[in-house]
Structure formats: structure tokens, C-alpha cells
Design a protein around this motif. Sequence first.
Motif, PDB file in Angstrom:
ATOM      1  N   PHE A   1       0.838  -1.195   0.000  1.00 13.58           N
ATOM      2  CA  PHE A   1       0.000   0.000   0.000  1.00 13.58           C
ATOM      3  C   PHE A   1       0.873   1.244   0.000  1.00 13.58           C
ATOM      4  CE2 PHE A   1      -3.284  -2.880   1.185  1.00 13.58           C
ATOM      5  CZ  PHE A   1      -4.453  -2.272   0.751  1.00 13.58           C
ATOM      6  N   PHE A   3       0.454   5.303   0.580  1.00  9.78           N
ATOM      7  CA  PHE A   3      -0.475   6.350   0.962  1.00  9.78           C
ATOM      8  C   PHE A   3       0.313   7.574   1.388  1.00  9.78           C
ATOM      9  CE2 PHE A   3       0.389   4.409   5.045  1.00  9.78           C
ATOM     10  CZ  PHE A   3       0.409   5.472   5.924  1.00  9.78           C
ATOM     11  N   LEU A  32      -2.332   1.194  11.407  1.00 10.07           N
ATOM     12  CA  LEU A  32      -1.675   0.208  10.565  1.00 10.07           C
ATOM     13  C   LEU A  32      -1.301  -1.030  11.365  1.00 10.07           C
ATOM     14  CD1 LEU A  32       0.624   2.478   8.368  1.00 10.07           C
ATOM     15  CD2 LEU A  32      -1.625   1.539   7.812  1.00 10.07           C
ATOM     16  N   ARG A  36      -2.372  -4.758  10.585  1.00  8.00           N
ATOM     17  CA  ARG A  36      -1.359  -5.784  10.333  1.00  8.00           C
ATOM     18  C   ARG A  36      -1.653  -7.058  11.117  1.00  8.00           C
ATOM     19  NH1 ARG A  36       3.157  -6.799   7.878  1.00  8.00           N
ATOM     20  NH2 ARG A  36       4.880  -7.911   8.870  1.00  8.00           N
ATOM     21  N   LEU A  42       0.379  -7.414   4.185  1.00  8.61           N
ATOM     22  CA  LEU A  42       0.400  -6.074   3.616  1.00  8.61           C
ATOM     23  C   LEU A  42       1.660  -5.319   4.027  1.00  8.61           C
ATOM     24  CD1 LEU A  42      -3.321  -4.944   4.102  1.00  8.61           C
ATOM     25  CD2 LEU A  42      -2.245  -5.980   2.091  1.00  8.61           C
ATOM     26  N   ARG A  43       2.163  -4.457   3.134  1.00  8.28           N
ATOM     27  CA  ARG A  43       3.305  -3.594   3.402  1.00  8.28           C
ATOM     28  C   ARG A  43       2.894  -2.154   3.104  1.00  8.28           C
ATOM     29  NH1 ARG A  43       4.055  -7.832   5.062  1.00  8.28           N
ATOM     30  NH2 ARG A  43       5.863  -9.216   4.882  1.00  8.28           N
ATOM     31  N   TYR A  44       3.525  -1.198   3.767  1.00 11.24           N
ATOM     32  CA  TYR A  44       3.096   0.189   3.655  1.00 11.24           C
ATOM     33  C   TYR A  44       4.279   1.111   3.374  1.00 11.24           C
ATOM     34  CZ  TYR A  44      -0.779  -1.973   6.158  1.00 11.24           C
ATOM     35  OH  TYR A  44      -1.783  -2.815   6.532  1.00 11.24           O
ATOM     36  N   ALA A  46       4.806   5.543   3.151  1.00  9.95           N
ATOM     37  CA  ALA A  46       4.094   6.804   3.386  1.00  9.95           C
ATOM     38  C   ALA A  46       4.993   7.996   3.113  1.00  9.95           C
ATOM     39  CB  ALA A  46       3.593   6.868   4.830  1.00  9.95           C
ATOM     40  N   ASP A  64      -2.764   4.683  -2.867  1.00 13.05           N
ATOM     41  CA  ASP A  64      -3.938   3.914  -2.495  1.00 13.05           C
ATOM     42  C   ASP A  64      -4.856   4.689  -1.564  1.00 13.05           C
ATOM     43  OD1 ASP A  64      -1.641   1.303  -2.422  1.00 13.05           O
ATOM     44  OD2 ASP A  64      -3.315   1.361  -3.828  1.00 13.05           O
ATOM     45  N   ARG A 192      -8.169  -1.754   0.476  1.00 15.15           N
ATOM     46  CA  ARG A 192      -7.827  -0.360   0.765  1.00 15.15           C
ATOM     47  C   ARG A 192      -8.819   0.250   1.752  1.00 15.15           C
ATOM     48  NH1 ARG A 192      -6.656  -0.882  -4.706  1.00 15.15           N
ATOM     49  NH2 ARG A 192      -8.632  -0.004  -5.425  1.00 15.15           N
ATOM     50  N   VAL A 195      -8.011  -0.814   5.289  1.00 12.14           N
ATOM     51  CA  VAL A 195      -6.885  -0.051   5.833  1.00 12.14           C
ATOM     52  C   VAL A 195      -7.350   1.346   6.230  1.00 12.14           C
ATOM     53  CG1 VAL A 195      -4.617   0.935   5.342  1.00 12.14           C
ATOM     54  CG2 VAL A 195      -5.178  -1.349   4.508  1.00 12.14           C
TER      55      VAL A 195
END
Length: 222
Positions: A1, A3, A32, A36, A42-44, A46, A64, A192, A195
Motif C-alpha cells: 500500500f 499512501f 496500521l 497488520r 500487507l506492506r506500507y 508513506a 492507495d 484499501r 486499511v
Amino acid sequence: FFFQAEDGIRDSSVTGVQTCALPISAAISRGLSSMRARRPDLRYAASSGSLDGLLKDLREGELDLVVWVSAAAPAQEARHCWSEELVWVRSPAASVPSDGVVPLVSYGDHCLLTRTAIAAIGNIGRECEMTFIGSSIAGLGAAVAAGLGVTPLPRSCANLPGVEIWENAPLPKLPSIFSGIFVREGADADDREQVADAIAAALHPGPSLGDGRARSGTSAAA
């Protein structure tokens, strides 16, 4: 993801992966973390920037989610939207004059919170002096606790060591600001939205102005 957050501090776009400067960064991390626990796959990533630029990236599929802060409600529907009360924060031991120049601790004049405070103080015929300019909520809180001045913060973020909300301050009441989350439409939108819902729950546990189902697809001015 991928963002980004319009953090109300910088008006110019910032590239690269970094944390947000406003206290929403800690709440975003909590959101987050809770997500998780359910979706460890999922990975993020920012970063932060201006709202117009972020919405463009959202439409083009580069982002996203967009977490934003603005002085006005959005012109388009968001997945989540809520208002934040701004309050004056001071040191209990500090003496702030009831007239004359107001000592202001802030992120600088490019910050939404600072501009809001300066405008409100100007409306009652007083001026501000930037006694301290910092780049983090911890730095601002320490400066206020040391007696360098007052600062405007969302009430939900004002619980900092050594400071207190200045109820009934001899300063103008600050207007509310708006926060929210836009979500990119398309394939895997459910992921999405989950999240976004987790982040919103951490940022604003109370009811949202949005219904949690509205989605973003067009541009809006901040």
C-alpha cells in the motif's frame, strides 16, 4: 500500500518515504498496526504533500489512500471525514499576557494551524511573535512546557507532557479543521477500505461526518 498524508504543515509536495510531522503520524501507525494483526501480508509506504498533488496521484493510481487535513470540508465525498476542534495549549506555570503580542510556538507560517491561529488573533487586533518554530509535536510540546508561548492543536492531540488545554483563554476561539481519508477505487478496493477504516478508527474514534462508504474519484481543492 502506498499512501500519503496532507499533514497541514507543508504546502509544497515532498517526495520520498518519511513520517508525517503532525501527531496524526502516531495514530496512523496504531491504525496500521491493528490492520497488520489481521493482514500481515500487507506492506506500507508513506510520505506527505499538498492535497491537490495527492489527489492527482490517487486518481492516477500512484497512491492507495490519502489522509488529509484542511481548513474546509472537502468538495467531494471521502471514505471518512470528521471535524477537529482546535484549542490553545499552554504551560500551567507560564504567564501569557491578556493583551499585546501573543508568543506563539508553531511549525512556521506555512502551517495550517499557525495560519489559523494568526488569523484568529489578528481578528481581535492583536499580533503574534514566533517565539519558537519546531518540526515535531514533541518539540512544540517541550517549547510550550518550557514557557516559550502558546500553540494551537487539535483537542484530541493536546494531551502532551507539561502542558494543558487553556480553557477560557483570553484569546479568540479557534475554528474547527477537517480531516479525512480518500481511497482509490478499482480492483482490491475492499483491502484499501479496510486499511482506511483502521486508520480512521485510530485517528478519530468518534462518529465520522462521512458514512464510511463514500469514495473519491475526482479532484477537490483544499
